[in-house]
Motif scaffolding. Structure first.
Motif, mmCIF file in Angstrom:
data_model
loop_
_atom_site.group_PDB
_atom_site.id
_atom_site.type_symbol
_atom_site.label_atom_id
_atom_site.label_comp_id
_atom_site.label_asym_id
_atom_site.label_seq_id
_atom_site.Cartn_x
_atom_site.Cartn_y
_atom_site.Cartn_z
ATOM 1 N N ARG A 57 14.083 -24.800 20.564
ATOM 2 C CA ARG A 57 13.205 -23.729 20.080
ATOM 3 C C ARG A 57 13.881 -22.882 19.006
ATOM 4 O O ARG A 57 13.212 -22.150 18.273
ATOM 5 C CB ARG A 57 12.759 -22.843 21.254
ATOM 6 N N GLY A 58 15.199 -22.983 18.915
ATOM 7 C CA GLY A 58 15.906 -22.207 17.906
ATOM 8 C C GLY A 58 16.245 -22.983 16.655
ATOM 9 O O GLY A 58 16.794 -22.406 15.707
ATOM 10 N N ALA A 59 15.940 -24.267 16.615
ATOM 11 C CA ALA A 59 16.312 -25.099 15.469
ATOM 12 C C ALA A 59 15.634 -24.595 14.195
ATOM 13 O O ALA A 59 14.412 -24.475 14.131
ATOM 14 C CB ALA A 59 15.935 -26.549 15.724
ATOM 15 N N GLY A 60 16.430 -24.301 13.182
ATOM 16 C CA GLY A 60 15.899 -23.819 11.914
ATOM 17 C C GLY A 60 15.691 -22.323 11.870
ATOM 18 O O GLY A 60 15.198 -21.796 10.868
ATOM 19 N N LYS A 61 16.078 -21.611 12.941
ATOM 20 C CA LYS A 61 15.889 -20.163 12.989
ATOM 21 C C LYS A 61 17.236 -19.465 12.987
ATOM 22 O O LYS A 61 18.284 -20.088 13.081
ATOM 23 C CB LYS A 61 15.075 -19.783 14.230
ATOM 24 N N ARG A 62 17.200 -18.131 12.892
ATOM 25 C CA ARG A 62 18.421 -17.341 12.930
ATOM 26 C C ARG A 62 18.741 -16.972 14.377
ATOM 27 O O ARG A 62 17.861 -16.921 15.233
ATOM 28 C CB ARG A 62 18.253 -16.063 12.093
ATOM 29 N N ALA A 63 19.994 -16.685 14.639
ATOM 30 C CA ALA A 63 20.445 -16.457 16.007
ATOM 31 C C ALA A 63 19.708 -15.304 16.693
ATOM 32 O O ALA A 63 19.437 -15.359 17.889
ATOM 33 C CB ALA A 63 21.951 -16.193 16.016
ATOM 34 N N HIS A 64 19.375 -14.254 15.955
ATOM 35 C CA HIS A 64 18.749 -13.085 16.562
ATOM 36 C C HIS A 64 17.251 -13.257 16.785
ATOM 37 O O HIS A 64 16.627 -12.431 17.459
ATOM 38 C CB HIS A 64 18.979 -11.860 15.672
ATOM 39 N N GLU A 65 16.668 -14.320 16.238
ATOM 40 C CA GLU A 65 15.216 -14.482 16.291
ATOM 41 C C GLU A 65 14.710 -15.059 17.608
ATOM 42 O O GLU A 65 13.522 -14.952 17.909
ATOM 43 C CB GLU A 65 14.745 -15.385 15.136
#
Length: 248
Positions: A57-65
């Protein structure tokens, strides 16, 4: 995102020659985490399967998102390695690099229960070159491939968010072929850390392009060992990085 580098890429107060760089610790944190969970996923352990589902679910996103991924194992590894080491100001960049590499690996590994998608020595440029040969076997000129252009788009991105999204696109393509096309996600994490320092970015761009070109000279059956590219290399004389220009 850091735009300048005023301190050496070392941690701690002594700065001795044997002290690991932050890049090395970023790579170590990423590899340690993936190497721990990857074999468990291949064995279909429920906790590992659940963790990869979260990571994707975090692939391609920033760590805080993605709040659900705050404190993932890879970031905890990094925090432990950096504990007590304050002689640098790019902790956020290190976290972003580890987070992106780990989540991209989870996306790549999805439903692959018979192969490791994280393998040391398998670089990004080489994987794209191999992908071209599998998906476009009839193409005589690999340099004109649309897949190569995707790698160029990663290399010429101006924001970390753009790099994240474009790398996700490449990983999704790597998943579409039955033949294993693994990546060294620890190496990628180290490159992503360096990329966020604008003074080191040209070296990373050059590295990705050089990986692609070097892969053309390797025999298909040879085991790739990884290419030690000088991270200080800048642009070529014509202002390009291994054949492509910087900028969006």
């Amino acid at each position: 995102m850091s735009t300048t580098s005023t301190q050496p890429d070392r941690v701690g107060g002594k700065g001795g020659p044997d002290e690991p760089t932050v890049r090395e610790l970023v790579e170590r944190a990423t590899h340690t985490y993936i190497a721990r969970i990857q074999p468990r996923y291949l064995k279909d352990e429920s906790t590992a399967v659940s963790e990869l589902a979260r990571l994707r679910r975090g692939a391609g996103k920033r760590a805080h998102e993605v709040q659900d991924l705050w404190g993932i194992g890879a970031l905890e590894n990094l925090s432990e390695l950096l504990e007590g080491r304050t002689d640098f100001d790019r902790r956020k960049d290190a976290e972003e690099a580890v987070f992106l590499a780990s989540t991209l690996w989870a996306l790549h590994q999805q439903s692959r229960r018979d192969q490791n998608t994280h393998t040391r020595g398998k670089d990004l440029g080489g994987a794209v070159r191999a992908l071209i040969r599998l998906k476009e076997p009839e193409r005589a000129d690999e340099e004109e491939s649309t897949l190569r252009k995707r790698l160029v788009r990663v290399g010429t991105a101006e924001s970390f968010q753009s790099v994240a999204v474009r790398l996700r696109e490449i990983v999704m393509l790597l998943r579409t072929v039955p033949e294993p096309l693994p990546l060294d996600y620890a190496r990628l994490a180290g490159q992503l850390y360096r990329w966020q320092d604008r003074s080191a970015r040209a070296g990373v761009q050059r590295e990705w392009g050089r990986e692609f070109h070097l892969a053309a000279r390797k025999k298909a059956s040879a085991a790739e060992k990884g290419d030690a590219i000088d991270p200080t290399l800048g642009a070529d004389d014509d202002g390009t990085y291994a054949g492509y220009a910087a900028g969006e």
